[in-house]
Design a protein around this motif. Sequence first.
Motif, PDB file in Angstrom:
ATOM      1  N   UNK A  88      22.990  26.797  38.512  1.00 30.99           N
ATOM      2  CA  UNK A  88      22.408  26.115  39.671  1.00 30.99           C
ATOM      3  C   UNK A  88      21.004  25.600  39.355  1.00 30.99           C
ATOM      4  N   UNK A  89      20.196  26.427  38.701  1.00 33.37           N
ATOM      5  CA  UNK A  89      18.814  26.041  38.395  1.00 33.37           C
ATOM      6  C   UNK A  89      18.762  24.836  37.454  1.00 33.37           C
ATOM      7  N   UNK A  90      19.498  24.906  36.356  1.00 32.73           N
ATOM      8  CA  UNK A  90      19.474  23.814  35.386  1.00 32.73           C
ATOM      9  C   UNK A  90      19.995  22.518  36.006  1.00 32.73           C
ATOM     10  N   UNK A  91      21.071  22.609  36.791  1.00 30.19           N
ATOM     11  CA  UNK A  91      21.628  21.410  37.415  1.00 30.19           C
ATOM     12  C   UNK A  91      20.657  20.825  38.440  1.00 30.19           C
ATOM     13  N   UNK A  92      20.024  21.690  39.228  1.00 26.65           N
ATOM     14  CA  UNK A  92      19.081  21.229  40.242  1.00 26.65           C
ATOM     15  C   UNK A  92      17.889  20.521  39.605  1.00 26.65           C
ATOM     16  N   UNK A  93      17.338  21.119  38.533  1.00 25.39           N
ATOM     17  CA  UNK A  93      16.187  20.512  37.863  1.00 25.39           C
ATOM     18  C   UNK A  93      16.568  19.210  37.160  1.00 25.39           C
ATOM     19  N   UNK A  94      17.780  19.148  36.639  1.00 26.61           N
ATOM     20  CA  UNK A  94      18.230  17.908  36.011  1.00 26.61           C
ATOM     21  C   UNK A  94      18.287  16.768  37.020  1.00 26.61           C
ATOM     22  N   UNK A 104      28.192  16.109  33.525  1.00 21.71           N
ATOM     23  CA  UNK A 104      29.152  16.547  34.530  1.00 21.71           C
ATOM     24  C   UNK A 104      28.693  17.898  35.084  1.00 21.71           C
ATOM     25  N   UNK A 105      28.303  17.901  36.326  1.00 21.15           N
ATOM     26  CA  UNK A 105      27.771  19.127  36.935  1.00 21.15           C
ATOM     27  C   UNK A 105      28.851  19.827  37.734  1.00 21.15           C
ATOM     28  N   UNK A 106      29.249  20.994  37.246  1.00 24.05           N
ATOM     29  CA  UNK A 106      30.282  21.780  37.895  1.00 24.05           C
ATOM     30  C   UNK A 106      30.177  23.209  37.396  1.00 24.05           C
ATOM     31  N   UNK A 107      30.526  24.156  38.244  1.00 22.10           N
ATOM     32  CA  UNK A 107      30.524  25.550  37.815  1.00 22.10           C
ATOM     33  C   UNK A 107      31.633  25.808  36.792  1.00 22.10           C
ATOM     34  N   UNK A 108      32.559  24.861  36.674  1.00 23.79           N
ATOM     35  CA  UNK A 108      33.629  24.999  35.691  1.00 23.79           C
ATOM     36  C   UNK A 108      33.249  24.365  34.352  1.00 23.79           C
ATOM     37  N   UNK A 109      32.086  23.729  34.287  1.00 18.34           N
ATOM     38  CA  UNK A 109      31.597  23.126  33.049  1.00 18.34           C
ATOM     39  C   UNK A 109      30.232  23.726  32.743  1.00 18.34           C
ATOM     40  N   UNK A 110      30.166  24.798  31.948  1.00 26.53           N
ATOM     41  CA  UNK A 110      28.894  25.467  31.665  1.00 26.53           C
ATOM     42  C   UNK A 110      27.841  24.506  31.144  1.00 26.53           C
ATOM     43  N   UNK A 111      26.633  24.637  31.671  1.00 30.96           N
ATOM     44  CA  UNK A 111      25.531  23.751  31.314  1.00 30.96           C
ATOM     45  C   UNK A 111      24.966  24.145  29.950  1.00 30.96           C
ATOM     46  N   UNK A 112      25.166  23.309  28.958  1.00 36.04           N
ATOM     47  CA  UNK A 112      24.591  23.489  27.625  1.00 36.04           C
ATOM     48  C   UNK A 112      24.707  24.932  27.145  1.00 36.04           C
ATOM     49  N   UNK A 113      23.590  25.649  27.030  1.00 38.23           N
ATOM     50  CA  UNK A 113      23.587  26.993  26.448  1.00 38.23           C
ATOM     51  C   UNK A 113      24.291  28.036  27.310  1.00 38.23           C
ATOM     52  N   UNK A 114      24.597  27.713  28.565  1.00 33.86           N
ATOM     53  CA  UNK A 114      25.207  28.703  29.460  1.00 33.86           C
ATOM     54  C   UNK A 114      26.664  28.981  29.122  1.00 33.86           C
TER      55      UNK A 114
END
Length: 344
Positions: A88-94, A104-114
């Motif tokens: 949530x934090x990384x997507x919000x700041x992006x 692609x922002x989704x909880x099913x697509x981990x953000x980079x290092x996540x």
Amino acid sequence: MVKTLPKQGETYFLNLRFILILTVFIGNAIEPLIHQMDGLHALFLWIFTFHMPLFVFVTGYFAKGGLDGTAGRKTLLQIGLQYIIFQSLYSFLDMTVFRVENIHRSFFAPYLLLWFLASHMGWRLLTLGMRKLSPTTQVVISLALGVLIGYLPLDGAWLSFSRTFVYLPFFVIGYHFSFDAFVQFFTKKKRMIAAAASATLFVIIALWGLQMPEGWLFGSMTFMQLGHTEWYAGLYRLALYGLQFASAAAFLAWVPFGQSHLTDLGRRTLYVFLLHGFIIRLAVVSGLYSYIHHPAAAMLLIAGAVLLAVALAQPIVRKMARPVVEPPVTWILRLERMSIGRTS
């Protein structure tokens, strides 16, 4: 399924864990420049031959202390909360600060290092599922799964599906790793040979390996996504496993056995891992990389990554960021008990 960690083994692996987080930070910091400077490209490829396999290996080793039971459930819950919070934090700041597009922002697509958090849950659950099998059988099955997953016609990044199975063998080996046997085997002479092999691999990559396909090293794509639809594509992954196992084993020679300040820093690598992405993203959007054209500037960038890794591993950072990085899960367990009490 609780195992104990030898004190010397804990020290060694804490030392290794901090050295690895340095390579993670350095690798991410230099990535925007690897196609501009051959030296950085070689360093990047060399790092990727061992750093994530070893990081997963270390994670498996420390899972000995609590893979199942209450401790295991707490760990899984905490990983899940960490994933939700930082996704949530990384997507919000992006979206609001960094203004990064085409993600692609989704909880099913981990953000980079996540991806590591999503895969960590998978490694724990898969290892638990194989607990009745012998360690050798578990390793063989995990290697087979790591190869077979590449043939599936899917997006490997979805919930870090590909990396979960590709790196599973390293987690399983780490979980069953005997530090006492390692100490007896890894004599001073063998450590010198291993260190020389690790350095030689870097030289080989710098001279002849810059065309190595980076996608294979990431482990996030299926064979189809990598452009290989041949029936024998799995052999490439087996060959890569050979390279990664050899490079990882050789790199262990650089890790000190004794307790030091490095050991203390190794206790807080989670903070470096989860927080350094904000720094990397800020550096990218600030235009910093447009000023780096000379090897001396690249060396300053690497030095900065090392200093920032040390800074993020300080106790003050843990004190300030602990509620977010290590969110408490006791309230979830309490709600669960209350719910069970009402239904019984």
